[in-house]
Design a protein around this motif. Structure first.
Motif, PDB file in Angstrom:
ATOM      1  N   ASN A 150       0.807  -1.226   0.000  1.00 16.21           N
ATOM      2  CA  ASN A 150       0.000   0.000   0.000  1.00 16.21           C
ATOM      3  C   ASN A 150       0.837   1.272   0.000  1.00 16.21           C
ATOM      4  N   THR A 151       1.886   1.308   0.830  1.00 16.11           N
ATOM      5  CA  THR A 151       2.670   2.537   0.985  1.00 16.11           C
ATOM      6  C   THR A 151       3.961   2.532   0.162  1.00 16.11           C
ATOM      7  N   GLY A 152       4.460   1.343  -0.181  1.00 15.48           N
ATOM      8  CA  GLY A 152       5.752   1.247  -0.860  1.00 15.48           C
ATOM      9  C   GLY A 152       6.927   1.370   0.091  1.00 15.48           C
ATOM     10  N   HIS A 153       6.663   1.543   1.390  1.00 18.53           N
ATOM     11  CA  HIS A 153       7.725   1.679   2.386  1.00 18.53           C
ATOM     12  C   HIS A 153       8.310   0.307   2.733  1.00 18.53           C
ATOM     13  N   PRO A 154       9.562   0.286   3.181  1.00 15.52           N
ATOM     14  CA  PRO A 154      10.150  -0.985   3.627  1.00 15.52           C
ATOM     15  C   PRO A 154       9.369  -1.567   4.802  1.00 15.52           C
ATOM     16  N   LEU A 155       9.349  -2.905   4.873  1.00 15.10           N
ATOM     17  CA  LEU A 155       8.692  -3.609   5.972  1.00 15.10           C
ATOM     18  C   LEU A 155       9.732  -4.077   6.986  1.00 15.10           C
ATOM     19  N   TRP A 156       9.411  -3.883   8.260  1.00 14.62           N
ATOM     20  CA  TRP A 156      10.233  -4.308   9.385  1.00 14.62           C
ATOM     21  C   TRP A 156       9.392  -5.240  10.230  1.00 14.62           C
ATOM     22  N   GLN A 157      10.041  -6.097  11.029  1.00 11.26           N
ATOM     23  CA  GLN A 157       9.280  -6.993  11.895  1.00 11.26           C
ATOM     24  C   GLN A 157       9.909  -7.067  13.270  1.00 11.26           C
ATOM     25  N   VAL A 158       9.030  -7.298  14.261  1.00 14.73           N
ATOM     26  CA  VAL A 158       9.476  -7.477  15.643  1.00 14.73           C
ATOM     27  C   VAL A 158       8.734  -8.663  16.242  1.00 14.73           C
ATOM     28  N   ARG A 159       9.433  -9.406  17.094  1.00 19.73           N
ATOM     29  CA  ARG A 159       8.800 -10.498  17.852  1.00 19.73           C
ATOM     30  C   ARG A 159       8.199  -9.890  19.101  1.00 19.73           C
ATOM     31  N   VAL A 160       6.971 -10.318  19.404  1.00 19.65           N
ATOM     32  CA  VAL A 160       6.232  -9.748  20.527  1.00 19.65           C
ATOM     33  C   VAL A 160       5.658 -10.868  21.383  1.00 19.65           C
ATOM     34  N   ILE A 161       5.812 -10.723  22.698  1.00 15.76           N
ATOM     35  CA  ILE A 161       5.210 -11.639  23.664  1.00 15.76           C
ATOM     36  C   ILE A 161       3.927 -11.002  24.183  1.00 15.76           C
ATOM     37  N   ASP A 162       2.827 -11.721  24.067  1.00 16.66           N
ATOM     38  CA  ASP A 162       1.544 -11.283  24.602  1.00 16.66           C
ATOM     39  C   ASP A 162       1.584 -11.488  26.111  1.00 16.66           C
ATOM     40  N   ALA A 163       1.334 -10.434  26.891  1.00 19.45           N
ATOM     41  CA  ALA A 163       1.419 -10.512  28.348  1.00 19.45           C
ATOM     42  C   ALA A 163       0.203 -11.171  28.998  1.00 19.45           C
ATOM     43  N   ASP A 164      -0.760 -11.610  28.212  1.00 18.12           N
ATOM     44  CA  ASP A 164      -1.959 -12.245  28.755  1.00 18.12           C
ATOM     45  C   ASP A 164      -1.608 -13.632  29.297  1.00 18.12           C
ATOM     46  N   PRO A 165      -1.747 -13.866  30.611  1.00 21.79           N
ATOM     47  CA  PRO A 165      -1.407 -15.176  31.165  1.00 21.79           C
ATOM     48  C   PRO A 165      -2.318 -16.302  30.670  1.00 21.79           C
ATOM     49  N   ASP A 166      -3.468 -15.944  30.092  1.00 21.58           N
ATOM     50  CA  ASP A 166      -4.385 -16.959  29.573  1.00 21.58           C
ATOM     51  C   ASP A 166      -4.121 -17.307  28.105  1.00 21.58           C
ATOM     52  N   ALA A 167      -3.108 -16.681  27.500  1.00 17.54           N
ATOM     53  CA  ALA A 167      -2.777 -17.010  26.106  1.00 17.54           C
ATOM     54  C   ALA A 167      -2.353 -18.472  26.043  1.00 17.54           C
ATOM     55  N   ARG A 168      -2.878 -19.187  25.045  1.00 15.76           N
ATOM     56  CA  ARG A 168      -2.571 -20.603  24.928  1.00 15.76           C
ATOM     57  C   ARG A 168      -1.128 -20.830  24.536  1.00 15.76           C
ATOM     58  N   LYS A 169      -0.598 -21.972  24.957  1.00 14.28           N
ATOM     59  CA  LYS A 169       0.770 -22.349  24.640  1.00 14.28           C
ATOM     60  C   LYS A 169       0.976 -22.271  23.129  1.00 14.28           C
ATOM     61  N   GLY A 170       2.078 -21.670  22.736  1.00 14.49           N
ATOM     62  CA  GLY A 170       2.385 -21.536  21.322  1.00 14.49           C
ATOM     63  C   GLY A 170       1.706 -20.354  20.653  1.00 14.49           C
ATOM     64  N   GLN A 171       0.829 -19.655  21.361  1.00 15.29           N
ATOM     65  CA  GLN A 171       0.152 -18.508  20.776  1.00 15.29           C
ATOM     66  C   GLN A 171       0.477 -17.213  21.501  1.00 15.29           C
ATOM     67  N   ASN A 172       1.425 -17.270  22.431  1.00 16.28           N
ATOM     68  CA  ASN A 172       1.754 -16.057  23.167  1.00 16.28           C
ATOM     69  C   ASN A 172       2.876 -15.250  22.507  1.00 16.28           C
ATOM     70  N   GLU A 173       3.520 -15.790  21.467  1.00 16.88           N
ATOM     71  CA  GLU A 173       4.508 -15.014  20.727  1.00 16.88           C
ATOM     72  C   GLU A 173       4.013 -14.814  19.310  1.00 16.88           C
ATOM     73  N   VAL A 174       4.023 -13.557  18.872  1.00 17.67           N
ATOM     74  CA  VAL A 174       3.580 -13.207  17.529  1.00 17.67           C
ATOM     75  C   VAL A 174       4.624 -12.299  16.892  1.00 17.67           C
ATOM     76  N   THR A 175       4.515 -12.132  15.594  1.00 19.90           N
ATOM     77  CA  THR A 175       5.362 -11.193  14.873  1.00 19.90           C
ATOM     78  C   THR A 175       4.475 -10.057  14.387  1.00 19.90           C
ATOM     79  N   VAL A 176       4.943  -8.830  14.590  1.00 21.33           N
ATOM     80  CA  VAL A 176       4.223  -7.656  14.105  1.00 21.33           C
ATOM     81  C   VAL A 176       5.103  -6.997  13.051  1.00 21.33           C
ATOM     82  N   LYS A 177       4.511  -6.722  11.891  1.00 20.55           N
ATOM     83  CA  LYS A 177       5.221  -6.049  10.803  1.00 20.55           C
ATOM     84  C   LYS A 177       4.854  -4.572  10.826  1.00 20.55           C
TER      85      LYS A 177
END
Length: 132
Positions: A45-72
């Motif tokens: 959409n913008t033509g700008h470079p894409l960057w990514q970061v790994r993020v840990i969801d601080a919700d203690p009820d997040a299911r195993k394997g779903q508490n880490e996500v990547t945000v672009k």
């Protein structure tokens, strides 16, 4: 009809207990159809470079394997990582302009719905008030 665009979502709705960046800001690699690296991927959409970061969801009820996500993040310059929290390797983070794109992830076992996260901007998380 399938959705053609990302779904805007508030940071508080997706990360109700907050989020922590781990690791470093990295460029999103663009790959050719034959598996060759072609530099940094660009936002369609913008033509700008894409960057990514790994993020840990601080919700203690997040299911195993779903508490880490990547945000672009689409940005002309590399986004700055927020400061670490009290000397720990975790960085409290807040995303402006967060959106979610659902997609079907094929692989081992049954196909499942997964989500791609994008943000317009990454900022340090606001300080928590002492009476909360």
């Amino acid at each position: 009809m399938a959705l053609q665009t990302a779904i805007p979502v508030s940071f508080e709705a997706y990360f109700p207990r907050g989020a922590f960046m781990v690791g470093e800001v990295e460029p999103v690699v663009k790959w050719s159809d034959d598996g060759e690296r072609q530099g940094q991927d660009l936002d369609k959409n913008t033509g700008h470079p894409l960057w990514q970061v790994r993020v840990i969801d601080a919700d203690p009820d997040a299911r195993k394997g779903q508490n880490e996500v990547t945000v672009k993040i689409s940005s002309i310059t590399e986004p700055s990582a927020p400061p670490e929290a009290q000397g720990l390797p975790f960085r409290p983070v807040f995303f402006e302009g967060l959106s979610v794109t659902p997609y079907v992830k094929e692989g081992q076992g049954r196909p499942r719905v997964a989500f791609s996260l994008r943000a317009r901007e990454m900022k340090p998380a606001p300080k928590q008030r002492s009476n909360e």
